[in-house]
Design a protein around this motif. Sequence first.
Motif, PDB file in Angstrom:
ATOM      1  N   ALA A 218       0.878  15.909 -12.963  1.00  0.00           N
ATOM      2  CA  ALA A 218       0.163  15.394 -13.550  1.00  0.00           C
ATOM      3  C   ALA A 218      -0.737  17.044 -13.726  1.00  0.00           C
ATOM      4  CB  ALA A 218      -0.964  14.394 -14.154  1.00  0.00           C
ATOM      5  N   GLN A 219      -0.643  17.436 -12.180  1.00  0.00           N
ATOM      6  CA  GLN A 219      -1.194  18.766 -12.143  1.00  0.00           C
ATOM      7  C   GLN A 219       0.003  19.846 -12.602  1.00  0.00           C
ATOM      8  OE1 GLN A 219      -1.216  19.860  -7.509  1.00  0.00           O
ATOM      9  NE2 GLN A 219      -2.639  17.438  -7.328  1.00  0.00           N
ATOM     10  N   ALA A 220       0.826  19.712 -13.257  1.00  0.00           N
ATOM     11  CA  ALA A 220       1.793  20.536 -13.897  1.00  0.00           C
ATOM     12  C   ALA A 220       1.658  20.906 -15.687  1.00  0.00           C
ATOM     13  CB  ALA A 220       3.405  20.472 -14.087  1.00  0.00           C
ATOM     14  N   ASP A 221       1.771  21.834 -15.839  1.00  0.00           N
ATOM     15  CA  ASP A 221       1.466  22.118 -17.179  1.00  0.00           C
ATOM     16  C   ASP A 221       1.498  20.856 -18.208  1.00  0.00           C
ATOM     17  OD1 ASP A 221       1.737  24.895 -16.489  1.00  0.00           O
ATOM     18  OD2 ASP A 221       3.908  25.339 -17.572  1.00  0.00           O
ATOM     19  N   PRO A 222       0.268  20.957 -19.100  1.00  0.00           N
ATOM     20  CA  PRO A 222       0.270  20.116 -19.946  1.00  0.00           C
ATOM     21  C   PRO A 222       1.571  19.136 -20.186  1.00  0.00           C
ATOM     22  CG  PRO A 222      -1.213  21.462 -20.532  1.00  0.00           C
ATOM     23  CD  PRO A 222      -0.367  21.644 -19.584  1.00  0.00           C
ATOM     24  N   LEU A 223       1.662  17.559 -19.666  1.00  0.00           N
ATOM     25  CA  LEU A 223       3.488  17.546 -21.168  1.00  0.00           C
ATOM     26  C   LEU A 223       2.761  15.827 -21.761  1.00  0.00           C
ATOM     27  CD1 LEU A 223       5.079  17.298 -17.215  1.00  0.00           C
ATOM     28  CD2 LEU A 223       5.152  18.582 -19.099  1.00  0.00           C
ATOM     29  N   PRO A 224       3.786  15.562 -22.552  1.00  0.00           N
ATOM     30  CA  PRO A 224       3.144  14.328 -23.464  1.00  0.00           C
ATOM     31  C   PRO A 224       3.228  13.475 -22.402  1.00  0.00           C
ATOM     32  CG  PRO A 224       5.192  15.778 -24.260  1.00  0.00           C
ATOM     33  CD  PRO A 224       5.040  16.169 -23.328  1.00  0.00           C
ATOM     34  N   PRO A 225       2.563  12.002 -22.713  1.00  0.00           N
ATOM     35  CA  PRO A 225       2.742  10.931 -22.218  1.00  0.00           C
ATOM     36  C   PRO A 225       3.939  10.795 -21.387  1.00  0.00           C
ATOM     37  CG  PRO A 225       0.871  10.587 -23.626  1.00  0.00           C
ATOM     38  CD  PRO A 225       1.612  11.940 -23.857  1.00  0.00           C
ATOM     39  N   ASP A 226       5.229  10.305 -22.282  1.00  0.00           N
ATOM     40  CA  ASP A 226       6.462  10.148 -22.200  1.00  0.00           C
ATOM     41  C   ASP A 226       6.594  11.171 -21.438  1.00  0.00           C
ATOM     42  OD1 ASP A 226       6.306  11.780 -24.606  1.00  0.00           O
ATOM     43  OD2 ASP A 226       8.202  11.319 -24.969  1.00  0.00           O
ATOM     44  N   VAL A 227       6.880  12.582 -21.477  1.00  0.00           N
ATOM     45  CA  VAL A 227       7.425  13.308 -20.752  1.00  0.00           C
ATOM     46  C   VAL A 227       7.309  12.254 -19.060  1.00  0.00           C
ATOM     47  CG1 VAL A 227       7.799  15.244 -19.397  1.00  0.00           C
ATOM     48  CG2 VAL A 227       8.176  14.044 -21.964  1.00  0.00           C
ATOM     49  N   LEU A 228       5.787  12.436 -19.187  1.00  0.00           N
ATOM     50  CA  LEU A 228       4.541  12.598 -17.319  1.00  0.00           C
ATOM     51  C   LEU A 228       5.329  11.287 -16.782  1.00  0.00           C
ATOM     52  CD1 LEU A 228       2.639  13.143 -15.788  1.00  0.00           C
ATOM     53  CD2 LEU A 228       1.482  12.465 -17.057  1.00  0.00           C
TER      54      LEU A 228
ATOM     55  N   GLY B 254      10.932  10.826 -10.096  1.00  0.00           N
ATOM     56  CA  GLY B 254       9.957  10.480  -8.633  1.00  0.00           C
ATOM     57  C   GLY B 254       9.590   9.350  -7.372  1.00  0.00           C
ATOM     58  N   VAL B 255       8.907   8.678  -8.300  1.00  0.00           N
ATOM     59  CA  VAL B 255       9.352   7.099  -7.389  1.00  0.00           C
ATOM     60  C   VAL B 255      11.005   6.446  -7.506  1.00  0.00           C
ATOM     61  CG1 VAL B 255       8.678   4.880  -7.131  1.00  0.00           C
ATOM     62  CG2 VAL B 255       6.998   6.710  -8.116  1.00  0.00           C
ATOM     63  N   TYR B 256      11.778   6.867  -7.906  1.00  0.00           N
ATOM     64  CA  TYR B 256      13.050   5.872  -8.070  1.00  0.00           C
ATOM     65  C   TYR B 256      14.253   6.736  -7.425  1.00  0.00           C
ATOM     66  CZ  TYR B 256      11.265   1.709 -10.206  1.00  0.00           C
ATOM     67  OH  TYR B 256      10.243   0.778 -10.278  1.00  0.00           O
ATOM     68  N   ASP B 257      13.748   8.100  -6.891  1.00  0.00           N
ATOM     69  CA  ASP B 257      14.526   9.323  -6.799  1.00  0.00           C
ATOM     70  C   ASP B 257      13.548   9.506  -5.347  1.00  0.00           C
ATOM     71  OD1 ASP B 257      16.189   9.230  -8.843  1.00  0.00           O
ATOM     72  OD2 ASP B 257      15.248  11.004  -9.360  1.00  0.00           O
ATOM     73  N   SER B 258      13.009   8.655  -4.900  1.00  0.00           N
ATOM     74  CA  SER B 258      12.348   8.872  -3.237  1.00  0.00           C
ATOM     75  C   SER B 258      12.797   8.311  -2.099  1.00  0.00           C
ATOM     76  CB  SER B 258      10.350   8.657  -3.348  1.00  0.00           C
ATOM     77  OG  SER B 258      10.591   7.313  -3.499  1.00  0.00           O
ATOM     78  N   ARG B 259      12.415   8.563  -1.441  1.00  0.00           N
ATOM     79  CA  ARG B 259      12.227   7.946   0.190  1.00  0.00           C
ATOM     80  C   ARG B 259      12.133   6.397   0.038  1.00  0.00           C
ATOM     81  NH1 ARG B 259       8.109   6.262   1.845  1.00  0.00           N
ATOM     82  NH2 ARG B 259       6.020   7.041   1.474  1.00  0.00           N
ATOM     83  N   LEU B 260      12.091   6.018  -0.606  1.00  0.00           N
ATOM     84  CA  LEU B 260      11.887   4.367  -1.026  1.00  0.00           C
ATOM     85  C   LEU B 260      12.120   3.510  -1.482  1.00  0.00           C
ATOM     86  CD1 LEU B 260       7.741   5.166  -2.527  1.00  0.00           C
ATOM     87  CD2 LEU B 260       8.339   3.694  -0.670  1.00  0.00           C
TER      88      LEU B 260
ATOM     89  N   LEU C 122       0.357   9.381  -5.810  1.00  0.00           N
ATOM     90  CA  LEU C 122       0.076  10.712  -4.998  1.00  0.00           C
ATOM     91  C   LEU C 122       1.470  11.273  -6.002  1.00  0.00           C
ATOM     92  CD1 LEU C 122       0.654  10.306  -1.543  1.00  0.00           C
ATOM     93  CD2 LEU C 122      -1.080  11.294  -2.647  1.00  0.00           C
ATOM     94  N   THR C 123       2.591  10.353  -6.573  1.00  0.00           N
ATOM     95  CA  THR C 123       3.835  10.689  -7.855  1.00  0.00           C
ATOM     96  C   THR C 123       2.559  11.351  -9.081  1.00  0.00           C
ATOM     97  OG1 THR C 123       5.333   9.661  -6.411  1.00  0.00           O
ATOM     98  CG2 THR C 123       5.933  10.676  -8.591  1.00  0.00           C
TER      99      THR C 123
ATOM    100  N   THR D  58       0.630  -1.123   0.081  1.00  0.00           N
ATOM    101  CA  THR D  58      -0.051   0.459   0.184  1.00  0.00           C
ATOM    102  C   THR D  58       0.551   1.543   0.187  1.00  0.00           C
ATOM    103  OG1 THR D  58      -2.017  -1.192   1.476  1.00  0.00           O
ATOM    104  CG2 THR D  58      -1.767   1.413   1.456  1.00  0.00           C
ATOM    105  N   ASP D  59       1.831   1.261   0.842  1.00  0.00           N
ATOM    106  CA  ASP D  59       2.637   2.358   0.653  1.00  0.00           C
ATOM    107  C   ASP D  59       3.643   2.634  -0.682  1.00  0.00           C
ATOM    108  OD1 ASP D  59       4.270   4.877   1.972  1.00  0.00           O
ATOM    109  OD2 ASP D  59       5.793   3.248   2.022  1.00  0.00           O
ATOM    110  N   VAL D  60       3.925   1.516  -1.269  1.00  0.00           N
ATOM    111  CA  VAL D  60       4.567   2.501  -2.533  1.00  0.00           C
ATOM    112  C   VAL D  60       3.225   2.195  -3.744  1.00  0.00           C
ATOM    113  CG1 VAL D  60       5.756   0.366  -4.317  1.00  0.00           C
ATOM    114  CG2 VAL D  60       6.170   0.392  -1.962  1.00  0.00           C
ATOM    115  N   PHE D  61       2.607   1.592  -3.665  1.00  0.00           N
ATOM    116  CA  PHE D  61       1.661   2.077  -4.039  1.00  0.00           C
ATOM    117  C   PHE D  61       0.711   3.743  -4.207  1.00  0.00           C
ATOM    118  CE2 PHE D  61      -2.306   1.840  -7.365  1.00  0.00           C
ATOM    119  CZ  PHE D  61      -2.153   0.914  -8.414  1.00  0.00           C
ATOM    120  N   THR D  62       1.153   3.472  -2.871  1.00  0.00           N
ATOM    121  CA  THR D  62       0.351   5.101  -2.571  1.00  0.00           C
ATOM    122  C   THR D  62       1.087   6.345  -3.044  1.00  0.00           C
ATOM    123  OG1 THR D  62      -1.018   4.501  -0.796  1.00  0.00           O
ATOM    124  CG2 THR D  62      -0.621   6.629  -0.737  1.00  0.00           C
ATOM    125  N   PHE D  63       2.011   5.811  -2.566  1.00  0.00           N
ATOM    126  CA  PHE D  63       3.658   7.156  -3.163  1.00  0.00           C
ATOM    127  C   PHE D  63       3.648   6.854  -4.531  1.00  0.00           C
ATOM    128  CE2 PHE D  63       7.533   8.620  -4.083  1.00  0.00           C
ATOM    129  CZ  PHE D  63       7.796   9.797  -2.942  1.00  0.00           C
TER     130      PHE D  63
END
Length: 213
Positions: A78-88, A95-101, A72-73, A64-69
């Motif tokens: 996705a809240q940033a300026d519209p990005l192409p899917p590959d960039v997003l 965000g996940v692989y550079d995180s506290r996880l 949220l990432t 649950t911790d991994v999936f929730t993070f």
Amino acid sequence: MARVSQEHLDARRRQILDGAARCFARSGFHATSMQDVLDEVGLSNGAFYRYFRSKDELIAAIATDVFTFTRLTFENAAQADPLPPDVLLGRILHGVYDSRLSAAHPDRQGLPRLVVQVWAETLRNPKLLALLGDGDDGMRAAWARLIQAYQEQGRIHTDVSADQIARTLIVVGRGFALENAMFGDFEVDDLITGLRGLMAMVAVEDGQVARRA
């Protein structure tokens, strides 16, 4: 007796989750004993069972911790300026692989190996499969809404359904985790560059090479 603060309880729970995640990433869920986890985090049985009633509950909490993070990432990216899917997708993976996880593991393969262990566990644990399935449905729907917005803007062709594209992007992310769990040498930026190359694939029409829009 002094009252234990919620901050202390949260920190101790995080200590257990991170330590157990390291054990599971190294040896798998079933080859890891509860004593292995206790030795990793330096706690007694009594202290551990104050936070988790069983090994299965601990596994579910980690999943649950991994999936929730991850969710949220995605939402933050996705809240940033519209990005192409590959960039997003790249921002999400960074965000996940550079995180506290990931920081909780001593090597870069730790988090991907843990993620693959979670997937394998869903094959024998229906409750865990249902838990991740619900989260996966939400992620898939969020991707589909984003793809639909691109299609309405004319930025993505409409001859493929938004859901098919959304599911494909999720599968690509899973493939990235699996590749790194096994070999640990595939960078996020390399994945995104490869996707961009595929998206810019050329078409041959009447013997002429034309770049696809």
